[in-house]
Motif scaffolding. Sequence first.
Motif, PDB file in Angstrom:
ATOM      1  N   HIS A 126      39.891  -0.373 -41.534  1.00  0.00           N
ATOM      2  CA  HIS A 126      40.814   0.737 -41.242  1.00  0.00           C
ATOM      3  C   HIS A 126      40.275   1.870 -42.133  1.00  0.00           C
ATOM      4  O   HIS A 126      39.376   1.716 -42.990  1.00  0.00           O
ATOM      5  N   TRP A 127      40.636   3.012 -41.628  1.00  0.00           N
ATOM      6  CA  TRP A 127      40.286   4.423 -42.169  1.00  0.00           C
ATOM      7  C   TRP A 127      40.583   4.445 -43.505  1.00  0.00           C
ATOM      8  O   TRP A 127      39.754   5.097 -44.226  1.00  0.00           O
ATOM      9  N   MET A 128      41.592   4.216 -43.846  1.00  0.00           N
ATOM     10  CA  MET A 128      42.172   4.349 -45.101  1.00  0.00           C
ATOM     11  C   MET A 128      41.537   3.660 -46.095  1.00  0.00           C
ATOM     12  O   MET A 128      41.474   3.972 -47.662  1.00  0.00           O
ATOM     13  N   GLY A 129      40.775   2.802 -46.007  1.00  0.00           N
ATOM     14  CA  GLY A 129      40.038   1.838 -46.873  1.00  0.00           C
ATOM     15  C   GLY A 129      38.617   2.317 -47.233  1.00  0.00           C
ATOM     16  O   GLY A 129      38.019   1.879 -48.200  1.00  0.00           O
ATOM     17  N   ARG A 130      38.213   3.407 -46.698  1.00  0.00           N
ATOM     18  CA  ARG A 130      36.930   4.145 -46.822  1.00  0.00           C
ATOM     19  C   ARG A 130      37.009   5.496 -48.040  1.00  0.00           C
ATOM     20  O   ARG A 130      38.153   5.861 -48.167  1.00  0.00           O
ATOM     21  N   GLU A 131      35.964   5.586 -48.822  1.00  0.00           N
ATOM     22  CA  GLU A 131      35.972   6.777 -49.595  1.00  0.00           C
ATOM     23  C   GLU A 131      35.929   7.914 -48.859  1.00  0.00           C
ATOM     24  O   GLU A 131      35.527   8.127 -47.650  1.00  0.00           O
ATOM     25  N   GLY A 132      36.576   8.929 -49.455  1.00  0.00           N
ATOM     26  CA  GLY A 132      37.137  10.181 -48.824  1.00  0.00           C
ATOM     27  C   GLY A 132      38.005  10.115 -47.758  1.00  0.00           C
ATOM     28  O   GLY A 132      38.116  11.195 -47.081  1.00  0.00           O
ATOM     29  N   ALA A 133      38.813   9.177 -47.717  1.00  0.00           N
ATOM     30  CA  ALA A 133      39.793   9.184 -46.563  1.00  0.00           C
ATOM     31  C   ALA A 133      41.006  10.249 -46.757  1.00  0.00           C
ATOM     32  O   ALA A 133      41.524  10.620 -45.981  1.00  0.00           O
ATOM     33  N   GLU A 134      40.895  10.745 -48.014  1.00  0.00           N
ATOM     34  CA  GLU A 134      42.191  11.653 -48.409  1.00  0.00           C
ATOM     35  C   GLU A 134      41.870  12.857 -47.617  1.00  0.00           C
ATOM     36  O   GLU A 134      42.806  13.687 -47.270  1.00  0.00           O
ATOM     37  N   ASP A 135      40.661  13.272 -47.131  1.00  0.00           N
ATOM     38  CA  ASP A 135      40.309  14.623 -46.298  1.00  0.00           C
ATOM     39  C   ASP A 135      40.263  14.354 -45.016  1.00  0.00           C
ATOM     40  O   ASP A 135      39.193  13.803 -44.465  1.00  0.00           O
ATOM     41  N   ARG A 181      37.394  15.389 -42.609  1.00  0.00           N
ATOM     42  CA  ARG A 181      36.006  14.930 -42.321  1.00  0.00           C
ATOM     43  C   ARG A 181      36.040  13.489 -42.184  1.00  0.00           C
ATOM     44  O   ARG A 181      35.084  12.664 -42.543  1.00  0.00           O
ATOM     45  N   LEU A 182      37.074  13.064 -41.591  1.00  0.00           N
ATOM     46  CA  LEU A 182      37.260  11.502 -41.151  1.00  0.00           C
ATOM     47  C   LEU A 182      36.319  11.082 -40.171  1.00  0.00           C
ATOM     48  O   LEU A 182      35.780   9.835 -40.073  1.00  0.00           O
ATOM     49  N   VAL A 183      35.528  12.083 -39.521  1.00  0.00           N
ATOM     50  CA  VAL A 183      34.667  11.541 -38.384  1.00  0.00           C
ATOM     51  C   VAL A 183      33.114  11.569 -39.020  1.00  0.00           C
ATOM     52  O   VAL A 183      32.423  11.277 -38.394  1.00  0.00           O
ATOM     53  N   GLU A 184      33.337  11.841 -40.221  1.00  0.00           N
ATOM     54  CA  GLU A 184      31.959  11.657 -41.055  1.00  0.00           C
ATOM     55  C   GLU A 184      32.071  10.065 -41.801  1.00  0.00           C
ATOM     56  O   GLU A 184      32.356   9.981 -42.707  1.00  0.00           O
ATOM     57  N   TYR A 185      31.590   9.169 -40.918  1.00  0.00           N
ATOM     58  CA  TYR A 185      32.126   7.614 -41.004  1.00  0.00           C
ATOM     59  C   TYR A 185      31.165   7.369 -42.417  1.00  0.00           C
ATOM     60  O   TYR A 185      30.012   7.462 -42.140  1.00  0.00           O
ATOM     61  N   ARG A 186      32.023   6.707 -43.330  1.00  0.00           N
ATOM     62  CA  ARG A 186      31.301   6.304 -44.396  1.00  0.00           C
ATOM     63  C   ARG A 186      31.622   4.845 -44.439  1.00  0.00           C
ATOM     64  O   ARG A 186      32.656   4.182 -44.209  1.00  0.00           O
ATOM     65  N   ASP A 187      30.320   4.291 -44.973  1.00  0.00           N
ATOM     66  CA  ASP A 187      30.452   2.719 -45.169  1.00  0.00           C
ATOM     67  C   ASP A 187      31.085   2.432 -46.506  1.00  0.00           C
ATOM     68  O   ASP A 187      31.430   1.138 -46.589  1.00  0.00           O
ATOM     69  N   ALA A 188      31.140   3.077 -47.426  1.00  0.00           N
ATOM     70  CA  ALA A 188      31.542   2.659 -48.927  1.00  0.00           C
ATOM     71  C   ALA A 188      32.933   2.780 -48.811  1.00  0.00           C
ATOM     72  O   ALA A 188      33.835   3.532 -48.264  1.00  0.00           O
ATOM     73  N   TYR A 189      33.620   1.438 -49.463  1.00  0.00           N
ATOM     74  CA  TYR A 189      34.989   1.539 -49.346  1.00  0.00           C
ATOM     75  C   TYR A 189      35.412   2.178 -50.763  1.00  0.00           C
ATOM     76  O   TYR A 189      34.804   2.752 -51.630  1.00  0.00           O
ATOM     77  N   ARG A 190      36.755   2.532 -50.854  1.00  0.00           N
ATOM     78  CA  ARG A 190      37.718   2.867 -51.797  1.00  0.00           C
ATOM     79  C   ARG A 190      37.363   1.944 -52.922  1.00  0.00           C
ATOM     80  O   ARG A 190      37.139   0.657 -52.837  1.00  0.00           O
ATOM     81  N   SER A 191      37.298   2.308 -54.217  1.00  0.00           N
ATOM     82  CA  SER A 191      37.585   1.382 -55.134  1.00  0.00           C
ATOM     83  C   SER A 191      38.656   0.718 -55.345  1.00  0.00           C
ATOM     84  O   SER A 191      39.698   0.863 -54.883  1.00  0.00           O
ATOM     85  N   GLY A 192      38.661  -0.589 -56.343  1.00  0.00           N
ATOM     86  CA  GLY A 192      39.823  -1.324 -56.411  1.00  0.00           C
ATOM     87  C   GLY A 192      39.938  -2.202 -55.059  1.00  0.00           C
ATOM     88  O   GLY A 192      39.250  -2.346 -54.237  1.00  0.00           O
ATOM     89  N   ALA A 193      41.356  -2.687 -55.068  1.00  0.00           N
ATOM     90  CA  ALA A 193      41.681  -3.597 -54.069  1.00  0.00           C
ATOM     91  C   ALA A 193      42.149  -2.864 -52.716  1.00  0.00           C
ATOM     92  O   ALA A 193      42.537  -3.440 -51.920  1.00  0.00           O
ATOM     93  N   ALA A 194      42.051  -1.517 -52.752  1.00  0.00           N
ATOM     94  CA  ALA A 194      42.599  -0.799 -51.726  1.00  0.00           C
ATOM     95  C   ALA A 194      41.837  -1.010 -50.394  1.00  0.00           C
ATOM     96  O   ALA A 194      42.413  -1.078 -49.273  1.00  0.00           O
ATOM     97  N   ARG A 195      40.587  -1.590 -50.301  1.00  0.00           N
ATOM     98  CA  ARG A 195      39.901  -2.006 -49.174  1.00  0.00           C
ATOM     99  C   ARG A 195      40.605  -3.057 -48.254  1.00  0.00           C
ATOM    100  O   ARG A 195      40.627  -3.218 -47.336  1.00  0.00           O
ATOM    101  N   PHE A 196      41.512  -4.064 -49.203  1.00  0.00           N
ATOM    102  CA  PHE A 196      41.829  -5.004 -48.435  1.00  0.00           C
ATOM    103  C   PHE A 196      43.284  -4.737 -47.952  1.00  0.00           C
ATOM    104  O   PHE A 196      44.093  -5.524 -47.492  1.00  0.00           O
ATOM    105  N   ASP A 197      43.803  -3.532 -48.235  1.00  0.00           N
ATOM    106  CA  ASP A 197      45.180  -3.247 -47.509  1.00  0.00           C
ATOM    107  C   ASP A 197      45.221  -3.493 -45.968  1.00  0.00           C
ATOM    108  O   ASP A 197      44.372  -3.449 -45.432  1.00  0.00           O
ATOM    109  N   MET A 198      46.557  -3.886 -45.649  1.00  0.00           N
ATOM    110  CA  MET A 198      46.498  -3.956 -43.933  1.00  0.00           C
ATOM    111  C   MET A 198      46.536  -2.579 -43.508  1.00  0.00           C
ATOM    112  O   MET A 198      46.764  -1.358 -44.272  1.00  0.00           O
ATOM    113  N   GLY A 199      46.323  -2.380 -42.339  1.00  0.00           N
ATOM    114  CA  GLY A 199      46.459  -0.922 -41.630  1.00  0.00           C
ATOM    115  C   GLY A 199      47.674  -0.443 -41.547  1.00  0.00           C
ATOM    116  O   GLY A 199      48.592  -1.058 -41.734  1.00  0.00           O
TER     117      GLY A 199
END
Length: 376
Positions: A233-242, A245-263
């Motif tokens: 999901h989109w919130m698991g990626r770096e830069g999701a706060e902006d 710029r969400l259509v600048e799709y990033r492969d890198a995940y947010r730090s910590g365990a946030a990548r494992f959040d549910m949608g």
Amino acid sequence: MIPCQRDLFDLPREVAYLNCAYMSPLLRRAVEAGQAALALKARPWRIRPPDFFSGPDAARAAFARVMGCDAAGVALVPAASYGIATAAANVAVRAGDRILVVADQFPSNVHPWRRRAAEAGAEVHAVDAPNGDLTAALLAAIDARTAVVACPHCRWTDGALIDLIRVAEAARDVGAALVLDVTQSAGALPLDVARVDPDFLVAAAYKWLLGPYTTGFLYVAERRRDGRPLEEHWMGREGAEDFSRLVEYRDAYRSGAARFDMGEAPNFALLPAAVAALEQLAAWGVPAIAETLAARTRGIAARAEPLGLVASDPRLRAGHFLGLRLPEGAPPDLVGRLAAENVHVSVRGRWLRVTPHLYNDDEDTDRLIAALDRTL
């Protein structure tokens, strides 16, 4: 010892609710927080982009305070099954390996392992303990073939307790992953997360964490935080706060365990209620809760024994959790008969499960024993 907290809950005096292991009532403050959250969603222009992240971060921090773990390692999940599925997708299991579970373990911590074992050509082995000592049984079963130990802190049917420190040490000695479902203990039984050091630990919030249904938490050890989430999901990626710029799709995940959040982890309707409950638990303190509930269950066990309802060895069960072995000839509709008298408990297998919380008092105990005396 914590005095009775009944006034903080919406419990009518005529109801003796001794069934927290089934589902806890909500605190009044949690209901108020949930109502305010729903009112906010009714006016969505008041929800700002930063709110998508501040709410989940507050929930991570609140769970971390209760559990004594780092907030960066906490992911938000809708159920224990989601957390176990995440763990199963991120631990190594090979052909010939064994995955250890506990006999009569809750299905959500069994079915994912059966699938994982079938995919890998491994075996799921249910560890039984006829004498009630699950710790000794697990220690005897852990060997070089063990890839995963998947267990609770206490069993959901009877409260049988597992010494997780000893089990964790044995699992580490053979290189096995430790995956814990602490839904029936988190918030009511102290757990030294740093010392146990599980690979994954999950807790649904609607029982001893006093939260709403469809809320839960997954703790992920630091060594596992670069794993693969179930959702992309989109919130698991770096830069999701902006948002711009969400259509600048990033492969890198947010730090910590946030990548494992549910949608949709912000869950504007329910998450504030879960946070309110966690804050109250932290204010009481889990050790004090555990001591108070253990005294309550000891008293109930002593009064139930003359009725033919015998508890397991108190040294082998969790203090907050009372399983009373049903005698031969117990009515098959025992739970319904008790509920008709506004006394609420559960039957799980051969056990009458009595699980009080801080909202219970001596009058509730008296009503339970009197109702059992009339019914058995």
